[in-house]
Design a protein around this motif. Structure first.
Motif, PDB file in Angstrom:
ATOM      1  N   ASN A 157       1.891  11.498  38.896  1.00 15.74           N
ATOM      2  CA  ASN A 157       1.765  11.495  40.363  1.00 15.74           C
ATOM      3  C   ASN A 157       2.782  12.491  40.918  1.00 15.74           C
ATOM      4  N   THR A 158       3.027  12.466  42.214  1.00 13.23           N
ATOM      5  CA  THR A 158       3.908  13.476  42.806  1.00 13.23           C
ATOM      6  C   THR A 158       5.339  13.396  42.283  1.00 13.23           C
ATOM      7  N   LEU A 159       5.769  12.228  41.826  1.00 15.92           N
ATOM      8  CA  LEU A 159       7.150  12.062  41.372  1.00 15.92           C
ATOM      9  C   LEU A 159       7.303  12.015  39.854  1.00 15.92           C
ATOM     10  N   ASN A 160       6.239  11.688  39.148  1.00 16.91           N
ATOM     11  CA  ASN A 160       6.339  11.418  37.713  1.00 16.91           C
ATOM     12  C   ASN A 160       5.351  12.223  36.887  1.00 16.91           C
ATOM     13  N   ALA A 161       5.726  12.435  35.625  1.00 12.41           N
ATOM     14  CA  ALA A 161       4.853  13.083  34.649  1.00 12.41           C
ATOM     15  C   ALA A 161       4.926  12.282  33.351  1.00 12.41           C
ATOM     16  N   ILE A 162       4.031  12.565  32.426  1.00 12.37           N
ATOM     17  CA  ILE A 162       3.956  11.796  31.186  1.00 12.37           C
ATOM     18  C   ILE A 162       4.966  12.349  30.179  1.00 12.37           C
ATOM     19  N   GLY A 163       5.857  11.481  29.731  1.00 12.16           N
ATOM     20  CA  GLY A 163       6.824  11.822  28.690  1.00 12.16           C
ATOM     21  C   GLY A 163       6.556  10.999  27.442  1.00 12.16           C
ATOM     22  N   THR A 164       7.179  11.406  26.348  1.00 10.47           N
ATOM     23  CA  THR A 164       7.009  10.721  25.069  1.00 10.47           C
ATOM     24  C   THR A 164       8.379  10.519  24.429  1.00 10.47           C
ATOM     25  N   ARG A 165       8.435   9.618  23.415  1.00 11.02           N
ATOM     26  CA  ARG A 165       9.732   9.329  22.798  1.00 11.02           C
ATOM     27  C   ARG A 165       9.588   8.873  21.358  1.00 11.02           C
ATOM     28  N   LEU A 166      10.513   9.350  20.535  1.00  9.72           N
ATOM     29  CA  LEU A 166      10.758   8.806  19.199  1.00  9.72           C
ATOM     30  C   LEU A 166      12.091   8.074  19.247  1.00  9.72           C
ATOM     31  N   SER A 167      12.194   6.931  18.563  1.00 13.64           N
ATOM     32  CA  SER A 167      13.428   6.140  18.579  1.00 13.64           C
ATOM     33  C   SER A 167      13.925   5.888  17.166  1.00 13.64           C
ATOM     34  N   ASN A 168      15.246   5.756  17.034  1.00 10.48           N
ATOM     35  CA  ASN A 168      15.832   5.556  15.713  1.00 10.48           C
ATOM     36  C   ASN A 168      15.468   4.209  15.095  1.00 10.48           C
ATOM     37  N   ASP A 169      15.193   3.211  15.931  1.00  9.13           N
ATOM     38  CA  ASP A 169      15.056   1.843  15.426  1.00  9.13           C
ATOM     39  C   ASP A 169      13.607   1.358  15.350  1.00  9.13           C
ATOM     40  N   ARG A 170      12.641   2.281  15.462  1.00  8.83           N
ATOM     41  CA  ARG A 170      11.236   1.879  15.389  1.00  8.83           C
ATOM     42  C   ARG A 170      10.366   3.025  14.906  1.00  8.83           C
ATOM     43  N   VAL A 171       9.163   2.696  14.489  1.00 12.67           N
ATOM     44  CA  VAL A 171       8.220   3.712  14.015  1.00 12.67           C
ATOM     45  C   VAL A 171       7.174   4.060  15.075  1.00 12.67           C
ATOM     46  N   VAL A 172       7.276   3.425  16.237  1.00 12.87           N
ATOM     47  CA  VAL A 172       6.340   3.682  17.334  1.00 12.87           C
ATOM     48  C   VAL A 172       6.600   5.074  17.925  1.00 12.87           C
ATOM     49  N   PHE A 173       5.525   5.757  18.326  1.00 13.83           N
ATOM     50  CA  PHE A 173       5.635   6.974  19.124  1.00 13.83           C
ATOM     51  C   PHE A 173       5.250   6.587  20.543  1.00 13.83           C
ATOM     52  N   ASP A 174       6.247   6.447  21.416  1.00 13.33           N
ATOM     53  CA  ASP A 174       5.996   6.014  22.791  1.00 13.33           C
ATOM     54  C   ASP A 174       5.391   7.139  23.621  1.00 13.33           C
ATOM     55  N   ILE A 175       4.311   6.824  24.329  1.00  9.30           N
ATOM     56  CA  ILE A 175       3.737   7.733  25.319  1.00  9.30           C
ATOM     57  C   ILE A 175       3.686   6.937  26.621  1.00  9.30           C
ATOM     58  N   TRP A 176       4.506   7.342  27.601  1.00  9.14           N
ATOM     59  CA  TRP A 176       4.647   6.562  28.827  1.00  9.14           C
ATOM     60  C   TRP A 176       3.484   6.795  29.773  1.00  9.14           C
ATOM     61  N   ASP A 177       2.553   5.862  29.771  1.00 10.96           N
ATOM     62  CA  ASP A 177       1.365   5.957  30.624  1.00 10.96           C
ATOM     63  C   ASP A 177       1.711   6.030  32.097  1.00 10.96           C
ATOM     64  N   GLY A 178       2.773   5.327  32.504  1.00 14.39           N
ATOM     65  CA  GLY A 178       3.138   5.300  33.917  1.00 14.39           C
ATOM     66  C   GLY A 178       3.971   6.482  34.348  1.00 14.39           C
ATOM     67  N   GLY A 179       4.327   7.333  33.417  1.00  8.89           N
ATOM     68  CA  GLY A 179       5.099   8.521  33.747  1.00  8.89           C
ATOM     69  C   GLY A 179       6.582   8.242  33.911  1.00  8.89           C
ATOM     70  N   VAL A 180       7.352   9.309  33.884  1.00 12.62           N
ATOM     71  CA  VAL A 180       8.791   9.253  34.109  1.00 12.62           C
ATOM     72  C   VAL A 180       9.149  10.317  35.144  1.00 12.62           C
ATOM     73  N   ASP A 181      10.282  10.139  35.788  1.00 10.75           N
ATOM     74  CA  ASP A 181      10.720  11.029  36.856  1.00 10.75           C
ATOM     75  C   ASP A 181      10.759  12.480  36.376  1.00 10.75           C
ATOM     76  N   LYS A 182      10.164  13.368  37.158  1.00 15.44           N
ATOM     77  CA  LYS A 182      10.077  14.789  36.786  1.00 15.44           C
ATOM     78  C   LYS A 182      11.443  15.464  36.687  1.00 15.44           C
ATOM     79  N   LYS A 183      12.493  14.796  37.195  1.00 14.30           N
ATOM     80  CA  LYS A 183      13.835  15.376  37.151  1.00 14.30           C
ATOM     81  C   LYS A 183      14.523  15.175  35.806  1.00 14.30           C
ATOM     82  N   TYR A 184      13.962  14.334  34.951  1.00 16.57           N
ATOM     83  CA  TYR A 184      14.572  14.157  33.631  1.00 16.57           C
ATOM     84  C   TYR A 184      14.616  15.489  32.892  1.00 16.57           C
ATOM     85  N   GLY A 185      15.633  15.659  32.062  1.00 16.27           N
ATOM     86  CA  GLY A 185      15.713  16.804  31.163  1.00 16.27           C
ATOM     87  C   GLY A 185      15.327  16.357  29.766  1.00 16.27           C
TER      88      GLY A 185
END
Length: 193
Positions: A157-185
């Motif tokens: 949406n106007t404030l968020n975009a879709i980001g993804t994540r790998l984590s040290n403690d899991r085998v899941v590949f997170d894809i954030w359906d609800g988006g994360v703030d576009k200001k994240y680096g």
């Protein structure tokens, strides 16, 4: 090729060809410089393209690549010519090829650099490394070993975009359906056109 002479190794995963390391360009593919922003307040108030190095230290460039806000992604010229920032759909295709989001992360994580590396095999060759990220308010979370976050080119949406994540403690590949703030680096992994 890059205007600033960076070269990236690549890997084929299914029908896709990915960069096997994080983007580290300081210029757009038209040769224009990407603004580097180090100050927290300045970063947190941006609505324009920017990047920084992990912990604001250029020595982290070669190993970890840059952290880019989504406004840089949205220019459409962040990736080198012949490449692009993957869409949410392309990330999902990658995860599906690796057995689904619930297990793909382990196959995408490097077997080194993580704190404790649950399920990491890197059998895909993606070689995801834990870089951490820059928060929407500009604070840099520089604690390499915990997670790797990647932008997609898909706007939510106007404030968020879709980001993804790998984590040290899991085998899941997170894809954030609800988006994360576009200001994240976040880090960038490019996919071949």
């Amino acid at each position: 090729t890059y205007y600033d002479n960076n070269k990236n190794s690549t890997v084929q995963i299914g029908d896709q060809v990915w960069m096997a390391e994080n983007l580290k360009t300081i210029t757009f593919n038209d040769g224009q410089p990407i603004p580097i922003v180090t100050g927290n307040w300045a970063w947190g108030h941006l609505t324009t393209p920017a990047y920084c190095w992990g912990n604001n230290d250029p020595a982290n460039k070669d190993e970890y690549g840059g952290l880019y806000n989504w406004f840089a992604v949205n220019t459409g010229i962040l990736a080198p010519t012949g490449w692009h920032v993957p869409t949410e759909t392309e990330f999902r295709m990658l995860a599906d090829y690796l057995g689904g989001v619930n297990i793909a992360g382990g196959k995408m994580k490097s077997t080194t650099k993580w704190y404790y590396n649950v399920g990491a095999t890197n059998e895909s060759g993606f070689s995801g490394i834990p870089v951490d990220y820059r928060n929407y308010d500009g604070l840099i979370f520089w604690n390499p070993g915990g997670m790797a976050s990647y932008w997609s080119s898909t706007e939510y949406n106007t404030l968020n975009a879709i980001g993804t994540r790998l984590s040290n403690d899991r085998v899941v590949f997170d894809i954030w359906d609800g988006g994360v703030d576009k200001k994240y680096g976040y880090s960038i992994r490019c996919i071949k056109d």
